[in-house]
Design a protein around this motif. Structure first.
Motif, PDB file in Angstrom:
ATOM      1  N   GLY A 281       0.750  -1.169   0.042  1.00  0.00           N
ATOM      2  CA  GLY A 281       0.040  -0.058   0.062  1.00  0.00           C
ATOM      3  C   GLY A 281       0.977   1.150   0.011  1.00  0.00           C
ATOM      4  O   GLY A 281       1.753   1.289  -0.467  1.00  0.00           O
ATOM      5  N   VAL A 282       0.366   2.292   0.621  1.00  0.00           N
ATOM      6  CA  VAL A 282       0.935   3.465   0.832  1.00  0.00           C
ATOM      7  C   VAL A 282       2.049   3.462   2.102  1.00  0.00           C
ATOM      8  O   VAL A 282       1.662   3.426   3.076  1.00  0.00           O
ATOM      9  N   HIS A 283       3.242   3.646   1.626  1.00  0.00           N
ATOM     10  CA  HIS A 283       4.316   3.581   2.687  1.00  0.00           C
ATOM     11  C   HIS A 283       4.196   4.846   3.443  1.00  0.00           C
ATOM     12  O   HIS A 283       3.919   5.992   2.908  1.00  0.00           O
ATOM     13  N   LYS A 284       4.701   4.968   4.903  1.00  0.00           N
ATOM     14  CA  LYS A 284       4.672   6.304   5.548  1.00  0.00           C
ATOM     15  C   LYS A 284       5.585   7.238   5.022  1.00  0.00           C
ATOM     16  O   LYS A 284       6.841   6.807   4.562  1.00  0.00           O
ATOM     17  N   GLY A 285       5.412   8.316   4.863  1.00  0.00           N
ATOM     18  CA  GLY A 285       6.065   9.297   4.292  1.00  0.00           C
ATOM     19  C   GLY A 285       6.063   9.358   2.620  1.00  0.00           C
ATOM     20  O   GLY A 285       6.823   9.949   1.921  1.00  0.00           O
TER      21      GLY A 285
ATOM     22  N   ILE B 123      -2.030   3.066   6.849  1.00  0.00           N
ATOM     23  CA  ILE B 123      -3.134   2.488   6.525  1.00  0.00           C
ATOM     24  C   ILE B 123      -4.290   3.385   5.947  1.00  0.00           C
ATOM     25  O   ILE B 123      -4.967   2.929   5.270  1.00  0.00           O
ATOM     26  N   ALA B 124      -4.328   4.536   6.819  1.00  0.00           N
ATOM     27  CA  ALA B 124      -5.100   5.597   6.198  1.00  0.00           C
ATOM     28  C   ALA B 124      -4.956   5.954   4.889  1.00  0.00           C
ATOM     29  O   ALA B 124      -6.087   5.955   4.153  1.00  0.00           O
ATOM     30  N   LYS B 125      -3.906   6.334   4.613  1.00  0.00           N
ATOM     31  CA  LYS B 125      -3.584   6.568   3.028  1.00  0.00           C
ATOM     32  C   LYS B 125      -3.987   5.401   2.243  1.00  0.00           C
ATOM     33  O   LYS B 125      -4.253   5.635   1.162  1.00  0.00           O
ATOM     34  N   THR B 126      -3.397   4.477   2.630  1.00  0.00           N
ATOM     35  CA  THR B 126      -3.880   3.078   1.636  1.00  0.00           C
ATOM     36  C   THR B 126      -5.428   2.941   1.426  1.00  0.00           C
ATOM     37  O   THR B 126      -5.763   2.895   0.347  1.00  0.00           O
ATOM     38  N   LEU B 127      -6.334   3.040   2.636  1.00  0.00           N
ATOM     39  CA  LEU B 127      -7.413   3.305   2.013  1.00  0.00           C
ATOM     40  C   LEU B 127      -8.186   4.293   1.445  1.00  0.00           C
ATOM     41  O   LEU B 127      -8.931   3.945   0.621  1.00  0.00           O
TER      42      LEU B 127
ATOM     43  N   ILE C  44       4.344   3.945  -3.255  1.00  0.00           N
ATOM     44  CA  ILE C  44       3.366   3.277  -3.346  1.00  0.00           C
ATOM     45  C   ILE C  44       3.211   2.241  -3.930  1.00  0.00           C
ATOM     46  O   ILE C  44       3.394   1.965  -5.119  1.00  0.00           O
ATOM     47  N   SER C  45       2.590   0.916  -3.457  1.00  0.00           N
ATOM     48  CA  SER C  45       2.579  -0.481  -4.100  1.00  0.00           C
ATOM     49  C   SER C  45       1.595  -0.349  -5.284  1.00  0.00           C
ATOM     50  O   SER C  45       0.747   0.156  -5.320  1.00  0.00           O
ATOM     51  N   ALA C  46       2.408  -1.191  -6.304  1.00  0.00           N
ATOM     52  CA  ALA C  46       1.553  -1.376  -7.397  1.00  0.00           C
ATOM     53  C   ALA C  46       0.153  -2.256  -7.062  1.00  0.00           C
ATOM     54  O   ALA C  46      -0.553  -2.512  -8.078  1.00  0.00           O
TER      55      ALA C  46
END
Length: 200
Positions: free
Chosen positions: A25-29, A61-65, A36-38
């Motif tokens: 998902g979206v990494h911190k920072g 997790i918030a940014k991934t969602l 950001i994961s494909a």
């Protein structure tokens, strides 16, 4: 393989559902690194159900969602109202949709196909309570591992393996035991969803 690569292979093989541990998902920072994961883009375009224990807890997790919502990817909590955090059952973030039966997940997926909607689905399946590591404890280990990665200048594709290996050491192997338990739990649910999809 990554979740993205597995989704492609599964779709080409006619497989509609598979289990994994946690998605990328979206990494911190990521607001500065753009890491950001494909996996997220693949979930938006490939019609496969991915059963996981949520996004890896080392991620944002918030940014991934948020990215999943932007991409139009349904995120379904299986028997839970909150997004699980991989090794832990709880996170501060609600799931957009809750379903409590494998048959309901299969029906939802089939309906999306009948409507001609593109993309897959993410099913967030919490690790069994007996096997979880509490979120508060994991947050400390993740913070320590992230700090070590920053100090060593670890970046790019090397970040996730480094963090997972460091957390394995910090938890004295408990993270691996939990990882195995959640994968088994996800495989069980994925099999039930696949069986429900096979019934017309």
């Amino acid at each position: 393989t990554t979740v993205a690569a597995t989704m492609i292979a599964a779709h080409l093989a006619g497989i509609s559902v598979f289990a994994t541990g946690g998605i990328g998902g979206v990494h911190k920072g990521a607001e500065t690194s753009f890491d950001i994961s494909a996996d997220l883009d693949e979930l938006a375009r490939t019609p496969v159900i991915v059963v996981s224990a949520g996004a890896k807890a080392i991620l944002d997790i918030a940014k991934t969602l948020e990215v999943l919502e932007t991409r139009g990817v349904p995120v379904v909590g299986f028997g839970t109202n909150v997004m699980p955090a991989f090794w832990s059952r709880q996170s501060p973030y609600p799931v957009p949709l809750r379903l409590d039966e494998p048959q309901a997940i299969a029906a939802f997926f089939r309906t999306r196909q009948e409507l001609g909607l593109d993309g897959g689905m993410l099913v967030a399946n919490p690790v069994p309570a007996a096997s979880e590591i509490p979120a508060e404890e994991m947050a400390q280990h993740i913070e320590t591992a992230q700090r070590m990665a920053d100090e060593k200048g670890v970046s790019g594709k090397a970040v996730t393996p480094f963090l997972l290996a460091t957390i394995l050491e910090l938890t004295a192997g408990r993270s691996l035991v939990t990882n195995i338990a959640l994968v088994e739990n996800n495989a069980r649910l994925a099999a039930q969803i696949a069986a429900a999809l096979a019934i017309r």
